[in-house]
Scaffold this motif. Sequence first.
Motif, PDB file in Angstrom:
ATOM      1  N   HIS A  59       0.971  -1.453   0.134  1.00  0.00           N
ATOM      2  CA  HIS A  59      -0.051  -0.018  -0.032  1.00  0.00           C
ATOM      3  C   HIS A  59       0.987   1.186  -0.157  1.00  0.00           C
ATOM      4  O   HIS A  59       0.388   2.373  -0.712  1.00  0.00           O
ATOM      5  N   ALA A  60       2.106   1.114   0.727  1.00  0.00           N
ATOM      6  CA  ALA A  60       2.962   2.375   0.551  1.00  0.00           C
ATOM      7  C   ALA A  60       3.593   2.463  -0.766  1.00  0.00           C
ATOM      8  O   ALA A  60       3.482   3.812  -1.299  1.00  0.00           O
ATOM      9  N   GLY A  61       3.751   1.399  -1.572  1.00  0.00           N
ATOM     10  CA  GLY A  61       3.970   1.710  -3.062  1.00  0.00           C
ATOM     11  C   GLY A  61       2.958   2.302  -3.671  1.00  0.00           C
ATOM     12  O   GLY A  61       3.173   3.090  -4.505  1.00  0.00           O
ATOM     13  N   LYS A  62       1.802   2.030  -3.563  1.00  0.00           N
ATOM     14  CA  LYS A  62       0.734   2.650  -4.239  1.00  0.00           C
ATOM     15  C   LYS A  62       0.409   4.164  -3.752  1.00  0.00           C
ATOM     16  O   LYS A  62       0.213   4.914  -4.700  1.00  0.00           O
ATOM     17  N   MET A  63       0.883   4.424  -2.533  1.00  0.00           N
ATOM     18  CA  MET A  63       0.593   5.835  -2.196  1.00  0.00           C
ATOM     19  C   MET A  63       1.807   6.688  -2.902  1.00  0.00           C
ATOM     20  O   MET A  63       1.545   7.868  -3.375  1.00  0.00           O
ATOM     21  N   LEU A  64       2.875   6.195  -3.178  1.00  0.00           N
ATOM     22  CA  LEU A  64       3.963   6.917  -3.782  1.00  0.00           C
ATOM     23  C   LEU A  64       3.443   7.066  -5.434  1.00  0.00           C
ATOM     24  O   LEU A  64       3.964   8.103  -5.717  1.00  0.00           O
ATOM     25  N   ALA A  65       2.833   5.947  -5.810  1.00  0.00           N
ATOM     26  CA  ALA A  65       2.476   6.292  -7.162  1.00  0.00           C
ATOM     27  C   ALA A  65       1.350   7.277  -7.528  1.00  0.00           C
ATOM     28  O   ALA A  65       1.333   8.104  -8.365  1.00  0.00           O
ATOM     29  N   ARG A  66       0.528   7.521  -6.466  1.00  0.00           N
ATOM     30  CA  ARG A  66      -0.332   8.474  -6.306  1.00  0.00           C
ATOM     31  C   ARG A  66       0.166   9.931  -6.470  1.00  0.00           C
ATOM     32  O   ARG A  66      -0.133  10.796  -7.089  1.00  0.00           O
ATOM     33  N   HIS A  67       1.218  10.012  -5.491  1.00  0.00           N
ATOM     34  CA  HIS A  67       1.729  11.440  -5.221  1.00  0.00           C
ATOM     35  C   HIS A  67       2.537  11.645  -6.648  1.00  0.00           C
ATOM     36  O   HIS A  67       2.397  12.874  -6.949  1.00  0.00           O
ATOM     37  N   GLU A  68       3.163  10.622  -7.276  1.00  0.00           N
ATOM     38  CA  GLU A  68       3.821  10.980  -8.386  1.00  0.00           C
ATOM     39  C   GLU A  68       2.915  11.714  -9.576  1.00  0.00           C
ATOM     40  O   GLU A  68       3.144  12.528 -10.421  1.00  0.00           O
ATOM     41  N   ARG A  69       1.929  10.865  -9.769  1.00  0.00           N
ATOM     42  CA  ARG A  69       0.666  11.596 -10.629  1.00  0.00           C
ATOM     43  C   ARG A  69       0.373  13.024 -10.190  1.00  0.00           C
ATOM     44  O   ARG A  69       0.106  13.883 -11.256  1.00  0.00           O
ATOM     45  N   VAL A  70       0.109  13.532  -9.097  1.00  0.00           N
ATOM     46  CA  VAL A  70      -0.284  14.667  -8.654  1.00  0.00           C
ATOM     47  C   VAL A  70       0.850  15.660  -9.159  1.00  0.00           C
ATOM     48  O   VAL A  70       0.718  16.685  -9.501  1.00  0.00           O
ATOM     49  N   LEU A  71       1.969  15.456  -8.935  1.00  0.00           N
ATOM     50  CA  LEU A  71       3.223  16.038  -9.284  1.00  0.00           C
ATOM     51  C   LEU A  71       3.282  16.498 -10.740  1.00  0.00           C
ATOM     52  O   LEU A  71       3.430  17.451 -11.038  1.00  0.00           O
ATOM     53  N   GLU A  72       3.259  15.445 -11.402  1.00  0.00           N
ATOM     54  CA  GLU A  72       2.887  15.451 -12.968  1.00  0.00           C
ATOM     55  C   GLU A  72       1.927  16.807 -13.152  1.00  0.00           C
ATOM     56  O   GLU A  72       2.118  17.421 -14.133  1.00  0.00           O
ATOM     57  N   ARG A  73       0.689  16.541 -12.689  1.00  0.00           N
ATOM     58  CA  ARG A  73      -0.248  17.608 -12.903  1.00  0.00           C
ATOM     59  C   ARG A  73       0.091  18.972 -12.559  1.00  0.00           C
ATOM     60  O   ARG A  73      -0.139  19.946 -13.217  1.00  0.00           O
TER      61      ARG A  73
END
Length: 245
Positions: A59-73
Amino acid sequence: MSEPQHQDLTDGTERLATHRDVIGLLGLIAYTELSTFGRLAADAANAPTLAQRHQLSRHAGKMLARHERVLERIADLGGDPEAEMGAFDGIFDDFESRTPASTWWEGVLKGYVGHGVADDFCRLAADGLDDDSRDLVLEILSDGVDSERSATVIADAAAADPVLASRLALWGRRLVGEALGLVQTLLAERDGLSRLLADGASHRTDAGTPGAADATGSAADRQAWVFSQLTAEHTRRMARLGLAA
């Protein structure tokens, strides 16, 4: 090319929130996701069993992926991702200092409740975003990570130990009170969040959402509406764990 400072809502009325406010909320979300990743990673490292360590690590890995998508936006909108996150650095410090966990279980519930309230608040504010940003945020915040990441671990333990369940229920009440205090501080100090909430309330009112019109009035009315929404979601979240809110 930067986007206009104000955009129209679907009914043609002008948004209160600016382009700057939109990027600011995305910065808050990115910072929250990064903070939650760190907490989940720590919970995983100290988990009592290997199965729990594996579950929380995933779940921590999924959270980091979410974080990266927001940074891209944020970058797509012309913002500096690191600077936008930096604007919120330390916002959880008071919450952390006021809610020291005495056990691993309290620490896991603290992350679950704290992150849950933060996600719910961001969902409310996200209704004031432009369509593309709103769709991204709602997709990210609704991808099931929150409900999966700690719920099973806590619910199973609470079901097996009534004493633990009672203690965690009491702990959850303290946590949500402190989390709502953090939201109150954010609303008082960040005018952009209040403007996004007002725009979001207008969007919800146009969509026929019951009670949303209550948030289109004064700042006090808006805060009361936000608190009622966050409290209701917290009650449902605790119920999924088998704990009284």
